[in-house]
Design a protein around this motif. Structure first.
Motif, PDB file in Angstrom:
ATOM      1  N   ALA A 114       0.808  -1.218   0.000  1.00  0.00           N
ATOM      2  CA  ALA A 114       0.000   0.000   0.000  1.00  0.00           C
ATOM      3  C   ALA A 114       0.842   1.269   0.000  1.00  0.00           C
ATOM      4  O   ALA A 114       0.348   2.342  -0.342  1.00  0.00           O
ATOM      5  CB  ALA A 114      -0.941   0.002   1.211  1.00  0.00           C
ATOM      6  N   HIS A 115       2.128   1.145   0.385  1.00  0.00           N
ATOM      7  CA  HIS A 115       3.003   2.330   0.483  1.00  0.00           C
ATOM      8  C   HIS A 115       4.303   2.042  -0.277  1.00  0.00           C
ATOM      9  O   HIS A 115       5.317   1.661   0.334  1.00  0.00           O
ATOM     10  CB  HIS A 115       3.291   2.667   1.944  1.00  0.00           C
ATOM     11  N   PRO A 116       4.305   2.191  -1.574  1.00  0.00           N
ATOM     12  CA  PRO A 116       5.507   1.881  -2.372  1.00  0.00           C
ATOM     13  C   PRO A 116       6.749   2.670  -1.958  1.00  0.00           C
ATOM     14  O   PRO A 116       7.869   2.217  -2.203  1.00  0.00           O
ATOM     15  CB  PRO A 116       5.072   2.252  -3.805  1.00  0.00           C
ATOM     16  N   SER A 117       6.569   3.821  -1.327  1.00  0.00           N
ATOM     17  CA  SER A 117       7.734   4.595  -0.897  1.00  0.00           C
ATOM     18  C   SER A 117       8.549   3.869   0.168  1.00  0.00           C
ATOM     19  O   SER A 117       9.707   4.230   0.419  1.00  0.00           O
ATOM     20  CB  SER A 117       7.299   5.960  -0.368  1.00  0.00           C
ATOM     21  N   CYS A 118       7.967   2.850   0.798  1.00  0.00           N
ATOM     22  CA  CYS A 118       8.673   2.069   1.818  1.00  0.00           C
ATOM     23  C   CYS A 118       9.352   0.823   1.238  1.00  0.00           C
ATOM     24  O   CYS A 118       9.979   0.060   1.990  1.00  0.00           O
ATOM     25  CB  CYS A 118       7.714   1.643   2.926  1.00  0.00           C
ATOM     26  N   MET A 119       9.231   0.605  -0.069  1.00  0.00           N
ATOM     27  CA  MET A 119       9.844  -0.562  -0.688  1.00  0.00           C
ATOM     28  C   MET A 119      11.365  -0.538  -0.569  1.00  0.00           C
ATOM     29  O   MET A 119      12.023  -1.575  -0.702  1.00  0.00           O
ATOM     30  CB  MET A 119       9.444  -0.642  -2.159  1.00  0.00           C
ATOM     31  N   VAL A 120      11.922   0.639  -0.315  1.00  0.00           N
ATOM     32  CA  VAL A 120      13.366   0.734  -0.146  1.00  0.00           C
ATOM     33  C   VAL A 120      13.845  -0.132   1.018  1.00  0.00           C
ATOM     34  O   VAL A 120      15.010  -0.555   1.056  1.00  0.00           O
ATOM     35  CB  VAL A 120      13.762   2.213   0.071  1.00  0.00           C
ATOM     36  N   LEU A 121      12.964  -0.438   1.948  1.00  0.00           N
ATOM     37  CA  LEU A 121      13.339  -1.259   3.107  1.00  0.00           C
ATOM     38  C   LEU A 121      13.732  -2.671   2.700  1.00  0.00           C
ATOM     39  O   LEU A 121      14.592  -3.287   3.341  1.00  0.00           O
ATOM     40  CB  LEU A 121      12.175  -1.319   4.101  1.00  0.00           C
ATOM     41  N   ILE A 122      13.112  -3.208   1.665  1.00  0.00           N
ATOM     42  CA  ILE A 122      13.496  -4.562   1.232  1.00  0.00           C
ATOM     43  C   ILE A 122      14.589  -4.513   0.172  1.00  0.00           C
ATOM     44  O   ILE A 122      15.301  -5.492  -0.019  1.00  0.00           O
ATOM     45  CB  ILE A 122      12.285  -5.372   0.729  1.00  0.00           C
ATOM     46  N   HIS A 123      14.745  -3.389  -0.518  1.00  0.00           N
ATOM     47  CA  HIS A 123      15.829  -3.291  -1.482  1.00  0.00           C
ATOM     48  C   HIS A 123      17.185  -3.202  -0.793  1.00  0.00           C
ATOM     49  O   HIS A 123      18.216  -3.497  -1.406  1.00  0.00           O
ATOM     50  CB  HIS A 123      15.628  -2.065  -2.380  1.00  0.00           C
ATOM     51  N   ARG A 124      17.192  -2.800   0.472  1.00  0.00           N
ATOM     52  CA  ARG A 124      18.444  -2.715   1.235  1.00  0.00           C
ATOM     53  C   ARG A 124      18.760  -4.008   1.968  1.00  0.00           C
ATOM     54  O   ARG A 124      19.771  -4.097   2.659  1.00  0.00           O
ATOM     55  CB  ARG A 124      18.361  -1.594   2.277  1.00  0.00           C
ATOM     56  N   MET A 125      17.914  -5.017   1.860  1.00  0.00           N
ATOM     57  CA  MET A 125      18.107  -6.239   2.646  1.00  0.00           C
ATOM     58  C   MET A 125      19.440  -6.906   2.348  1.00  0.00           C
ATOM     59  O   MET A 125      20.089  -7.468   3.230  1.00  0.00           O
ATOM     60  CB  MET A 125      16.959  -7.219   2.380  1.00  0.00           C
ATOM     61  N   SER A 126      19.902  -6.871   1.110  1.00  0.00           N
ATOM     62  CA  SER A 126      21.164  -7.527   0.756  1.00  0.00           C
ATOM     63  C   SER A 126      22.379  -6.729   1.208  1.00  0.00           C
ATOM     64  O   SER A 126      23.487  -7.244   1.261  1.00  0.00           O
ATOM     65  CB  SER A 126      21.237  -7.742  -0.754  1.00  0.00           C
ATOM     66  N   GLU A 127      22.168  -5.437   1.526  1.00  0.00           N
ATOM     67  CA  GLU A 127      23.286  -4.597   1.922  1.00  0.00           C
ATOM     68  C   GLU A 127      23.558  -4.687   3.417  1.00  0.00           C
ATOM     69  O   GLU A 127      24.707  -4.719   3.844  1.00  0.00           O
ATOM     70  CB  GLU A 127      23.011  -3.140   1.547  1.00  0.00           C
ATOM     71  N   ASP A 128      22.489  -4.719   4.227  1.00  0.00           N
ATOM     72  CA  ASP A 128      22.654  -4.762   5.683  1.00  0.00           C
ATOM     73  C   ASP A 128      22.636  -6.214   6.129  1.00  0.00           C
ATOM     74  O   ASP A 128      21.590  -6.789   6.375  1.00  0.00           O
ATOM     75  CB  ASP A 128      21.536  -3.978   6.378  1.00  0.00           C
ATOM     76  N   ASP A 129      23.824  -6.813   6.208  1.00  0.00           N
ATOM     77  CA  ASP A 129      23.900  -8.233   6.507  1.00  0.00           C
ATOM     78  C   ASP A 129      23.932  -8.509   7.996  1.00  0.00           C
ATOM     79  O   ASP A 129      23.775  -9.645   8.416  1.00  0.00           O
ATOM     80  CB  ASP A 129      25.157  -8.837   5.861  1.00  0.00           C
TER      81      ASP A 129
END
Length: 232
Positions: A114-129
């Motif tokens: 419902a809030h595409p602006s928060c999709m960045v939270l899963i795009h960073r999953m591979s960076e924050d190990d």
């Protein structure tokens, strides 16, 4: 309503009681906000404070998540606020029982959908190990200062390796394109250990499970000490 402000004071005081009374008080305040245009700026901070690991073990858990979905249903909520709730849910799901995690994961999916602006939270999953690199401040009560929007949902990647396969399968949805429609949260609210056991034991396996040893074909196998004794 003749005096909505007086009722607001009563509900605000009721919130301080704690437990299910606090939840009911927030439900009343939300009604005043949406139907009587009452301004209550600390509503979501108070709701955020109720979202802790204890909420997965209380009797009113299902009602809490029904109302939580309603409270977060507006598309006009700011991204930092939605990110804070998604991050708190993901963190709590790591320590929640299976019935709690299986409720939190679909709710997070619905929030991101419902809030595409928060999709960045899963795009960073591979960076924050590692959790040590996470800027999220778990104990910060101010939603604007907890840095949730600068964080990632690395917890969902951890849940992809959950010991219960159904939860691992749900968490793997975040590694796929978001083409699925929003979940009906009602389908996940009433799960317990008993319902999980019933569904798992009633499921027919497609192939027999792998064993570390060969299943016996006779009572006494050749080469055993007992077979030598019987031969004598």
């Amino acid at each position: 309503m003749a005096d909505a402000k007086s009722l607001m004071d009563f509900l605000s005081s009721s919130y301080e009681i704690g437990g299910s009374v606090s939840l009911l008080a927030l439900n009343g305040l939300f009604t005043l906000m949406t139907e009587h245009n009452l301004n209550y700026p600390n509503f979501y901070e108070k709701l955020y404070a109720l979202l802790d690991r204890n909420v997965f073990h209380v009797k009113y858990r299902a009602r809490f998540f029904r109302l939580l979905e309603t409270f977060l249903g507006s598309s006009h909520l700011p991204a930092y606020l939605v990110a804070a709730f998604a991050k708190r849910l993901a963190r709590l799901a790591l320590f929640a029982p299976p019935a709690g995690a299986v409720t939190a994961i679909p709710l997070i999916y619905n929030l991101l959908k419902a809030h595409p602006s928060c999709m960045v939270l899963i795009h960073r999953m591979s960076e924050d190990d590692a959790e040590s690199t996470d800027p999220f401040v778990e104990d910060e009560p101010d939603l604007a200062k907890c840095n949730a929007l600068q964080s990632s949902l690395w917890e969902l990647e951890s849940l992809q390796h959950h010991y219960y396969p159904n939860i691992a399968t749900l968490a793997k949805l975040f590694s796929e394109p978001f083409h699925k429609p929003q979940f009906m949260l009602e389908d996940f609210l009433d799960h317990t250990y008993a319902t999980f056991f019933e569904s798992d034991t009633g499921r027919k396996s497609k192939k027999p499970p792998a064993l570390a040893t060969q299943p016996p074909t006779s009572l006494i196998r050749a080469g055993d000490a007992l077979s030598d004794f019987m031969a004598v």
